[in-house]
Design a protein around this motif. Structure first.
Motif, PDB file in Angstrom:
ATOM      1  N   MET A   1       0.836  -1.192   0.000  1.00 45.60           N
ATOM      2  CA  MET A   1       0.000   0.000   0.000  1.00 45.60           C
ATOM      3  C   MET A   1       0.876   1.248   0.000  1.00 45.60           C
ATOM      4  N   ALA A   2       0.498   2.181  -0.852  1.00 47.64           N
ATOM      5  CA  ALA A   2       1.236   3.438  -0.897  1.00 47.64           C
ATOM      6  C   ALA A   2       0.873   4.285   0.315  1.00 47.64           C
ATOM      7  N   ARG A   3       1.875   4.953   0.863  1.00 46.45           N
ATOM      8  CA  ARG A   3       1.638   5.733   2.071  1.00 46.45           C
ATOM      9  C   ARG A   3       1.178   7.151   1.779  1.00 46.45           C
ATOM     10  N   TRP A   4       1.730   7.789   0.768  1.00 46.51           N
ATOM     11  CA  TRP A   4       1.433   9.204   0.538  1.00 46.51           C
ATOM     12  C   TRP A   4       0.852   9.414  -0.852  1.00 46.51           C
ATOM     13  N   GLN A   5      -0.382   9.080  -1.021  1.00 47.87           N
ATOM     14  CA  GLN A   5      -1.051   9.269  -2.296  1.00 47.87           C
ATOM     15  C   GLN A   5      -1.882  10.555  -2.232  1.00 47.87           C
ATOM     16  N   PRO A   6      -2.092  11.173  -3.399  1.00 48.68           N
ATOM     17  CA  PRO A   6      -2.884  12.399  -3.403  1.00 48.68           C
ATOM     18  C   PRO A   6      -4.329  12.136  -2.978  1.00 48.68           C
ATOM     19  N   GLU A   7      -4.923  13.162  -2.386  1.00 47.47           N
ATOM     20  CA  GLU A   7      -6.328  13.128  -1.998  1.00 47.47           C
ATOM     21  C   GLU A   7      -6.653  12.001  -1.023  1.00 47.47           C
ATOM     22  N   THR A   8      -5.726  11.699  -0.133  1.00 49.07           N
ATOM     23  CA  THR A   8      -5.930  10.624   0.836  1.00 49.07           C
ATOM     24  C   THR A   8      -7.133  10.893   1.720  1.00 49.07           C
ATOM     25  N   THR A   9      -7.285  12.110   2.193  1.00 50.73           N
ATOM     26  CA  THR A   9      -8.409  12.428   3.072  1.00 50.73           C
ATOM     27  C   THR A   9      -9.732  12.141   2.374  1.00 50.73           C
ATOM     28  N   GLN A  10      -9.879  12.595   1.142  1.00 51.50           N
ATOM     29  CA  GLN A  10     -11.117  12.368   0.394  1.00 51.50           C
ATOM     30  C   GLN A  10     -11.351  10.878   0.188  1.00 51.50           C
ATOM     31  N   ARG A  11     -10.319  10.131  -0.137  1.00 52.26           N
ATOM     32  CA  ARG A  11     -10.474   8.681  -0.338  1.00 52.26           C
ATOM     33  C   ARG A  11     -10.900   8.000   0.952  1.00 52.26           C
ATOM     34  N   LEU A  12     -10.356   8.434   2.084  1.00 52.77           N
ATOM     35  CA  LEU A  12     -10.742   7.857   3.372  1.00 52.77           C
ATOM     36  C   LEU A  12     -12.215   8.150   3.681  1.00 52.77           C
ATOM     37  N   VAL A  13     -12.642   9.365   3.415  1.00 55.04           N
ATOM     38  CA  VAL A  13     -14.041   9.729   3.669  1.00 55.04           C
ATOM     39  C   VAL A  13     -14.976   8.895   2.796  1.00 55.04           C
ATOM     40  N   VAL A  14     -14.669   8.798   1.513  1.00 53.05           N
ATOM     41  CA  VAL A  14     -15.514   8.022   0.599  1.00 53.05           C
ATOM     42  C   VAL A  14     -15.543   6.554   1.016  1.00 53.05           C
ATOM     43  N   ALA A  15     -14.386   5.999   1.344  1.00 52.05           N
ATOM     44  CA  ALA A  15     -14.327   4.592   1.773  1.00 52.05           C
ATOM     45  C   ALA A  15     -15.170   4.385   3.031  1.00 52.05           C
ATOM     46  N   ALA A  16     -15.059   5.295   3.976  1.00 56.44           N
ATOM     47  CA  ALA A  16     -15.809   5.161   5.227  1.00 56.44           C
ATOM     48  C   ALA A  16     -17.311   5.250   4.980  1.00 56.44           C
ATOM     49  N   VAL A  17     -17.743   6.235   4.218  1.00 58.41           N
ATOM     50  CA  VAL A  17     -19.175   6.393   3.956  1.00 58.41           C
ATOM     51  C   VAL A  17     -19.708   5.161   3.239  1.00 58.41           C
ATOM     52  N   ASP A  18     -18.963   4.665   2.271  1.00 55.49           N
ATOM     53  CA  ASP A  18     -19.398   3.446   1.573  1.00 55.49           C
ATOM     54  C   ASP A  18     -19.529   2.273   2.534  1.00 55.49           C
ATOM     55  N   LEU A  19     -18.545   2.085   3.392  1.00 57.97           N
ATOM     56  CA  LEU A  19     -18.597   0.979   4.355  1.00 57.97           C
ATOM     57  C   LEU A  19     -19.703   1.182   5.384  1.00 57.97           C
ATOM     58  N   PHE A  20     -19.868   2.399   5.856  1.00 55.80           N
ATOM     59  CA  PHE A  20     -20.947   2.681   6.811  1.00 55.80           C
ATOM     60  C   PHE A  20     -22.299   2.337   6.182  1.00 55.80           C
ATOM     61  N   THR A  21     -22.457   2.653   4.897  1.00 56.22           N
ATOM     62  CA  THR A  21     -23.702   2.379   4.194  1.00 56.22           C
ATOM     63  C   THR A  21     -23.892   0.879   3.965  1.00 56.22           C
ATOM     64  N   GLU A  22     -22.819   0.197   3.596  1.00 56.39           N
ATOM     65  CA  GLU A  22     -22.887  -1.231   3.289  1.00 56.39           C
ATOM     66  C   GLU A  22     -23.102  -2.106   4.522  1.00 56.39           C
ATOM     67  N   GLN A  23     -22.359  -1.816   5.586  1.00 60.08           N
ATOM     68  CA  GLN A  23     -22.377  -2.739   6.723  1.00 60.08           C
ATOM     69  C   GLN A  23     -22.697  -2.085   8.055  1.00 60.08           C
ATOM     70  N   GLY A  24     -22.934  -0.775   8.044  1.00 56.44           N
ATOM     71  CA  GLY A  24     -23.262  -0.067   9.278  1.00 56.44           C
ATOM     72  C   GLY A  24     -22.027   0.523   9.929  1.00 56.44           C
ATOM     73  N   TYR A  25     -22.259   1.592  10.668  1.00 55.06           N
ATOM     74  CA  TYR A  25     -21.174   2.304  11.330  1.00 55.06           C
ATOM     75  C   TYR A  25     -20.481   1.424  12.369  1.00 55.06           C
ATOM     76  N   ASP A  26     -21.265   0.791  13.233  1.00 58.33           N
ATOM     77  CA  ASP A  26     -20.690  -0.002  14.322  1.00 58.33           C
ATOM     78  C   ASP A  26     -19.852  -1.170  13.819  1.00 58.33           C
ATOM     79  N   ALA A  27     -20.256  -1.770  12.704  1.00 55.93           N
ATOM     80  CA  ALA A  27     -19.542  -2.944  12.185  1.00 55.93           C
ATOM     81  C   ALA A  27     -18.296  -2.580  11.376  1.00 55.93           C
ATOM     82  N   THR A  28     -18.117  -1.300  11.087  1.00 50.02           N
ATOM     83  CA  THR A  28     -16.981  -0.861  10.274  1.00 50.02           C
ATOM     84  C   THR A  28     -15.793  -0.518  11.165  1.00 50.02           C
TER      85      THR A  28
END
Length: 192
Positions: A1-28
């Motif tokens: 995994m690359a450590r310093w990729q551009p737009e990391t914050t945005q990618r983390l937010v999108v990944a989290a929202v997708d996971l929260f939607t798919e499996q719920g906040y508590d399970a993520t």
């Protein structure tokens, strides 16, 4: 995994929202969010203290833009006209990625009490920033507070309408936020 990729914050937010939607906040887990975003867990913690903080990514910037817009409004602007200037300024920073994230974020928040509480705190912070900017313009505290609260409601309503509108719509977020503010102003006037 690359450590310093551009737009990391945005990618983390999108990944989290997708996971929260798919499996719920508590399970993520943070590890799942980092993996989905293509970063390490330690990279996650360089950007956020915990998974709750993903919901308020960009809040400081949004608060600053709202405040700057209010501060830069013409001196003769009413408190709500100054709030409108803040909404226009902040709306200009919201792009297609923000629009696409809207419905998924709304669903994730609706499904989690903890995220609803965090979202409420975010609204308090935005209102406080706008209220402070209005007070700095000489607006009395109760009036500044009310105008700021109406600004938060208008921004949220406008953002929801914008994110749910047809993608080929010619209108940006400012159009929807300002229309919501006009509606709220008319509703407040009808209370008397």
């Amino acid at each position: 995994m690359a450590r310093w990729q551009p737009e990391t914050t945005q990618r983390l937010v999108v990944a989290a929202v997708d996971l929260f939607t798919e499996q719920g906040y508590d399970a993520t887990t943070v590890a799942q969010i980092a993996e989905r975003a293509g970063v390490t867990k330690s990279t996650f913690f360089r950007h956020f203290s915990d998974k709750r903080e993903l919901l308020v990514a960009g809040q400081e910037t949004l608060s600053r833009l709202l405040s700057e817009g209010i501060a830069e409004a013409p001196a003769e602007a009413s408190p709500l006209e100054a709030v409108a200037a803040g909404l226009e300024r902040a709306s200009g920073a919201m792009g297609p990625a923000n629009r696409e994230l809207g419905p998924r974020l709304k669903a994730a928040v609706a499904a989690s009490t903890e995220l609803q509480e965090r979202d409420a705190l975010k609204n308090v912070g935005l209102a406080a920033a706008m209220s402070s900017a209005l007070v700095a313009r000489g607006v009395p505290d109760p009036t500044a507070h009310l105008a700021a609260e109406l600004g938060v409601i208008a921004f949220k309503r406008g953002y929801t309408q914008w994110s749910e509108a047809e993608r080929d719509s010619e209108h940006g977020l400012a159009h929807y936020a300002l229309a919501a503010l006009r509606d709220l102003r008319a509703a407040a006037a009808s209370l008397e």
